[in-house]
Design a protein around this motif. Sequence first.
Motif, PDB file in Angstrom:
ATOM      1  N   VAL A 147      13.045  35.265  -0.841  1.00 31.32           N
ATOM      2  CA  VAL A 147      11.860  36.017  -1.243  1.00 31.32           C
ATOM      3  C   VAL A 147      12.098  37.512  -1.062  1.00 31.32           C
ATOM      4  N   LYS A 148      12.767  37.887   0.025  1.00 38.59           N
ATOM      5  CA  LYS A 148      13.053  39.308   0.255  1.00 38.59           C
ATOM      6  C   LYS A 148      13.997  39.852  -0.813  1.00 38.59           C
ATOM      7  N   GLU A 149      14.957  39.042  -1.224  1.00 38.53           N
ATOM      8  CA  GLU A 149      15.868  39.491  -2.275  1.00 38.53           C
ATOM      9  C   GLU A 149      15.112  39.725  -3.575  1.00 38.53           C
ATOM     10  N   ALA A 150      14.195  38.816  -3.891  1.00 41.08           N
ATOM     11  CA  ALA A 150      13.416  38.973  -5.119  1.00 41.08           C
ATOM     12  C   ALA A 150      12.552  40.231  -5.054  1.00 41.08           C
ATOM     13  N   ILE A 151      11.933  40.483  -3.897  1.00 49.30           N
ATOM     14  CA  ILE A 151      11.124  41.699  -3.746  1.00 49.30           C
ATOM     15  C   ILE A 151      12.001  42.937  -3.854  1.00 49.30           C
ATOM     16  N   ASN A 152      13.200  42.859  -3.328  1.00 51.24           N
ATOM     17  CA  ASN A 152      14.132  43.983  -3.443  1.00 51.24           C
ATOM     18  C   ASN A 152      14.438  44.285  -4.901  1.00 51.24           C
ATOM     19  N   VAL A 153      14.704  43.245  -5.693  1.00 52.83           N
ATOM     20  CA  VAL A 153      15.010  43.447  -7.113  1.00 52.83           C
ATOM     21  C   VAL A 153      13.817  44.061  -7.834  1.00 52.83           C
ATOM     22  N   ILE A 154      12.623  43.555  -7.550  1.00 50.19           N
ATOM     23  CA  ILE A 154      11.429  44.078  -8.216  1.00 50.19           C
ATOM     24  C   ILE A 154      11.178  45.524  -7.806  1.00 50.19           C
ATOM     25  N   GLY A 155      11.348  45.835  -6.519  1.00 46.56           N
ATOM     26  CA  GLY A 155      11.138  47.202  -6.059  1.00 46.56           C
ATOM     27  C   GLY A 155      12.110  48.186  -6.680  1.00 46.56           C
ATOM     28  N   VAL A 156      13.371  47.787  -6.795  1.00 49.60           N
ATOM     29  CA  VAL A 156      14.370  48.669  -7.393  1.00 49.60           C
ATOM     30  C   VAL A 156      14.120  48.839  -8.886  1.00 49.60           C
ATOM     31  N   THR A 157      13.606  47.794  -9.542  1.00 49.65           N
ATOM     32  CA  THR A 157      13.351  47.865 -10.977  1.00 49.65           C
ATOM     33  C   THR A 157      12.277  48.899 -11.306  1.00 49.65           C
ATOM     34  N   LEU A 158      11.472  49.288 -10.322  1.00 47.96           N
ATOM     35  CA  LEU A 158      10.429  50.284 -10.584  1.00 47.96           C
ATOM     36  C   LEU A 158      11.009  51.608 -11.069  1.00 47.96           C
ATOM     37  N   LYS A 159      12.210  51.944 -10.642  1.00 52.14           N
ATOM     38  CA  LYS A 159      12.813  53.208 -11.054  1.00 52.14           C
ATOM     39  C   LYS A 159      13.774  53.031 -12.217  1.00 52.14           C
ATOM     40  N   PHE A 160      13.663  51.885 -12.925  1.00 54.37           N
ATOM     41  CA  PHE A 160      14.547  51.599 -14.043  1.00 54.37           C
ATOM     42  C   PHE A 160      14.214  52.534 -15.211  1.00 54.37           C
ATOM     43  N   PRO A 161      15.202  53.061 -15.906  1.00 53.08           N
ATOM     44  CA  PRO A 161      14.900  53.998 -17.002  1.00 53.08           C
ATOM     45  C   PRO A 161      14.077  53.386 -18.126  1.00 53.08           C
ATOM     46  N   ASN A 162      14.299  52.111 -18.424  1.00 52.06           N
ATOM     47  CA  ASN A 162      13.510  51.469 -19.464  1.00 52.06           C
ATOM     48  C   ASN A 162      12.115  51.190 -18.922  1.00 52.06           C
ATOM     49  N   LYS A 163      11.114  51.888 -19.439  1.00 54.09           N
ATOM     50  CA  LYS A 163       9.784  51.823 -18.863  1.00 54.09           C
ATOM     51  C   LYS A 163       9.070  50.512 -19.173  1.00 54.09           C
ATOM     52  N   ILE A 164       9.488  49.802 -20.212  1.00 58.50           N
ATOM     53  CA  ILE A 164       8.876  48.497 -20.472  1.00 58.50           C
ATOM     54  C   ILE A 164       9.227  47.525 -19.351  1.00 58.50           C
ATOM     55  N   VAL A 165      10.505  47.513 -18.962  1.00 58.09           N
ATOM     56  CA  VAL A 165      10.937  46.646 -17.858  1.00 58.09           C
ATOM     57  C   VAL A 165      10.320  47.123 -16.547  1.00 58.09           C
TER      58      VAL A 165
END
Length: 1321
Positions: free
Chosen positions: A580-598
């Motif tokens: 669960v922590k790994e999944a939250i880590n991925v989601i948190g990092v995706t917030l700064k992803f350049p593609n704003k749709i993702v």
Amino acid sequence: MVAWIRANLCVYISRELWDDFLGVLSSLTEWEELINEWANIMDSLTAVLARTVYGVEMTNLPLDKLSEQKEKKQRGKGCVLDPQKGTTVGRSFSLSWRSHPDVTEPMRFRSATTSGAPGVEKARNIVRQKATEVEECQQSENASAAGSVYLTVGQQQQVLRSSSTSDIPEPLCSDSSQGQKAENTQNLSSSEPQPIQENKGHVKREHEGITILVRRSSSPAELDLKDDLQQTQGKCRERQKSESTNSDTALGCINEAELSMGPWQTCEEDPELNTPTDVVADADARHWLQLSPTDASNLTDSSECLADDCSIIAGGSLTGWHPDSAAVLWRRVLGILGDVNNIQSPKIHARVFCYLYELWYKLAKIRDNLAISLDNQSSPSPPVLIPPLRMFASWLFKAATLPNEYKEGKLQAYRLICAMMTRRQDVLPNSDFLVHFYLVMHLGLTSEDQDILNTIIRHCPPRFFSLGFPGFSMLVGDFITAAARVLSTDMLTAPRSEAVTVLGSLVCFPNTYQEIPLLQSVPEVNEAITGTEDVKHYLINILLKNATEEPNEYARCIAVCSLGVWICEELAQCTSHPQVKEAINVIGVTLKFPNKIVAQVACDVLQLLVSYWEKLQMFETSLPRKMAEILVATIAFLLPSAEYSSVETDKKFIVSLLLCLLDWCMALPVSVLLHPVSTAVLEEQHSARAPLLDYIYRVLHCCVCGSSTYTQQSHYTLTLADLSSTDYDPFLPLANVKSSEPVQYHSSAELGNLLTVEEEKKRRSLELIPLTARMVMAHLVNHLGHYPLSGGPAILHSLVSENHDNAHVEGSELSSEVFRSPNLQLFVFNDSTLISYLQTPTEGLAGGSPVGCLSDVRVIVRDISGKYSWDGKVLYGPLEGCLAPNGRNPSFLVSSWHHDTFGPQKDSSQVEEGDDVLDKLLENIGHTSPECLLPSQLNLNEPSLPPCGMNYDQEKEIIEVILRQNAQEDEYIQSHNFDSAMKVTSQGQPSPVEPQGPFYFCRLLLDDLGMNSWDRRKNFHLLKKNSKLLRELKNLDSRQCRETHKIAVFYIAEGQEDKCSILSNERGSQAYEDFVAGLGWEVDLSTHCGFMGGLQRNGSTGQTAPYYATSTVEVIFHVSTRMPSDSDDSLTKKLRHLGNDEVHIVWSEHSRDYRRGIIPTAFGDVSIIIYPMKNHMFFIAITKKPEVPFFGPLFDGAIVSGKLLPSLVCATCINASRAVKCLIPLYQSFYEERALYLEAIIQNHREVMTFEDFAAQVFSPSPSYSLSGTGALASSLSADLEEPLSEEETEHPLLLLPQATKPRISRKFHCCTSALSRSSH
């Protein structure tokens, strides 16, 4: 071939000619022109079959008419049966050799195109005898018109019969009237007529390769004839295989050459029956005839039937196209090429299977267009005849085992298998069929051929799992492995989004199914999957990898959504899974992803987790706080680039992050927000650790004032590096995605308007981030720690207005009368906030006695976040309960003040009466503090020695002189005690002054706040009081202070295909009611104070409705089963409310897929359809208009458990509604709208005046007096002092000065919530 078909319609063709024709064509399958001609003829025959048997015109399908909105409501037009003709055909289809003893039928010769055998004929005769013995009642001629047939060409023919003619309110077209009786004559010979007796037993007839299966279509009660079934099956299994090669072998009929061709050809339960025909037969194939008790009484007496009333091809005399001739010729021509898997040319083999898919698609289209309500007023009965959609199964199963040189044909076969088995099944397949289907699918999913994997994954969506076939979970492991292999390939044509969708649909399965096996290992897969945990670990690892590395934008979004659904599933099940922590880590990092749709999808997932913050805290105490820290650091990281970006989506994404942060702040307890933030940098610097709330306000301040605010200060805000820990890597690498945003083309006519819109968007976007940050700050200041209020979550902003508790206003609504009140003044503060100061009469004391004419101060604030009201009270005067002199009430009372001014007293009982207390005290001081002793070392209570040079006599004389002087003074005082010269006038306590000014306390408060000073003049202004201001204030107060959504909820029961029956549902199943209860809480519409969504309080739209609210959003659900449906007017009103909603939730328990056109509306941009599954899980289908962008957390094809369903659907509906609204040109959020209204009011009604006029207006707000010139202050003073006052009650003008009031005045404020009772005004 065309001439041959036409000949069969006019004359009888012998079996020898058919055999010769079959032999010729089957030997010419290498000729591509033959295949093309065969395909064209099959298209024509399919159109004839659709018209004559099913009553459907392929060129004018009902769904096509509905979609084009060209249908005409002509009830029964072209669909009227000819009773006489129907009866005649019914009798001809019910011919029986038993009922005509005088007629001797010639011996029937088996044709090469039939597959009967002597054993089969014997069994068939036994079944006829048993069926006739069961029931030989007479039935009316019209009763047989209600019979129904399920035709499965080449495999079986299931006749679905209704109990009576009354079961079909709208009869079928006259062209298909004969087809309704085809259950009795579909088994036709090519030489002579062989009529069939309708019976109550179980009959399996094999003639022309057609198995006739008669069963009831709608009635749940079926006749149980197990004993007859066992005897009949025992006889039928004695049949022998035909030695002739015929077209039926191609469809899985008896052929010795096929018995050893592939593993799918296993036998039924009886080992003697080893035929592919039985392998692909449905579960009801063993129940050759199933009739309800009413059907059993409707068996036709064959004595009424005439052999001349059937087609020539069936041994009768009718020429032309009829249901029987169309069915037989369609079936014969279909198999005229022989076994298509024996075609030697791979190219032609692929061509044939490509056409079979096209043919199947046409049959599926026919099925979809059966029993369609054209007028949308009533649901038709179940279809009489159902096309055979599993008829190609044996061909397809065999093709799947062909060598690799037939790869194209194999791919087409797998494509058709997937299409065939992912449809909602009218009749569930039997276990034998499923065994071979699972085997073929397993071979395909574990194949080393990547093209086969791609084909299966592309054409077998998660709907397959929702159908709930027995044993389907055996393929779950294979699907996971196959999807992983598809995602690991670099092929451009790989179905990546379909593979991720399959994986995402399975995230809830490991917790539901304890063991999910893999049938065999695959060389490319290193993991050995043996149980639930291993499968879950393997599945989540694939999703985690693709959520960070998937190059396809849509697939990456689905992967992120799947992780969000899985996190919720694990939190709801309390499994404490370490990933669960790994999944939250991925989601948190995706917030700064350049593609704003993702990145937006990741933000939506974080917003979803707000409702699970308590579960997160149970999982790990610091995890909820970590979520807020991630948002703060991400905003600080993205803010500099977003401020100067010309892309609107960059700014909008910062807004989404700010709103998500606000939701987390409002959900978390204040103690969590006040917890100090621990970072490595702070620990190294040994500096004081600031609380999380401090960092939140800092980043909000940066959003308002600009990112440069914190560049000059060290560690002003949180950074991504501060988030680094053993459980969270803020710099987890993310692979780029290929953007799939469509390029929009606009016509020149629209270009001018678009440029104007774009310019306005650009102007607004410049202030979007600061505006949102200001709103968030104001929201936190007003609501953090005390939401919801006592009035419930439906109340967020104050309902108090300037007319409430105003003694100078009589109206119950805000009117221009309030502007003439001398106790009210309206101000503008900082050009952003409207503030009204109102002096109201104070409430009585707790004891009930009023307090004269004392007043309180009410401050009404209107800003970007809402409307708030505060009441103030002066805290100056004696304590409550202490009366003033002369029995007067005190001027200022402090309520509820109880000071403990006297502490515990020392017990003085130790000092005995008569003792010299001073002597004791001096003695004690000398003992405890020796440094206080005199140089003579005498005790302090002992008399000191006489001074040097003075004897005792001298000392005695001095004492006597002093005493004598004292006596003389006392004597003088006593003698002159009553002399007036000796008296002093006593000073009395002054009487308290009770202020009489109607605005006195308000200007006192303004003075205390420094608003009367010259320095505040540039930020504090008056408003012009006029009718326009009143109108705009009302308009501002009517605006929402939260994001609002209205969602429609429909319930569709089994068999409901029209809007009237759907809207007439007054209740649903228990699962549906539980789901609706989970969407929100029920509110009484007559007293509800929150968002109504257009619902009425008078009960015309129902008494209650589900409602969901947080401090930032309100959702009202328009539930169809909650609204009345007792009249046409109520149905119309219900449809108006439900149809106007942009998002529809459809709970469908119907056996067919929901069609959007059933509920006619121009809205309904998004439909979220919920299909309950058999394992207490739910399949989600999402349909949306193409222009609506992607939204989550649910996606099309998701499968979730019952625990998650309400919360996930609610979150998805909110995001869907936002996605729809963002398409509206120049759409404004609630705070943007309020900001524009405030800006307009301030610009149009702010009054510019001198300081003297401003002070005069503050002193006396009444507009009845002149406020211009230098005499304004005197006029106001005289007006305020108009009433005669006593000398000691006169107000002093210096009270306006700050220094005159600050030292002695203090105040207390409390939020004014007393107006909750006025919410109905």
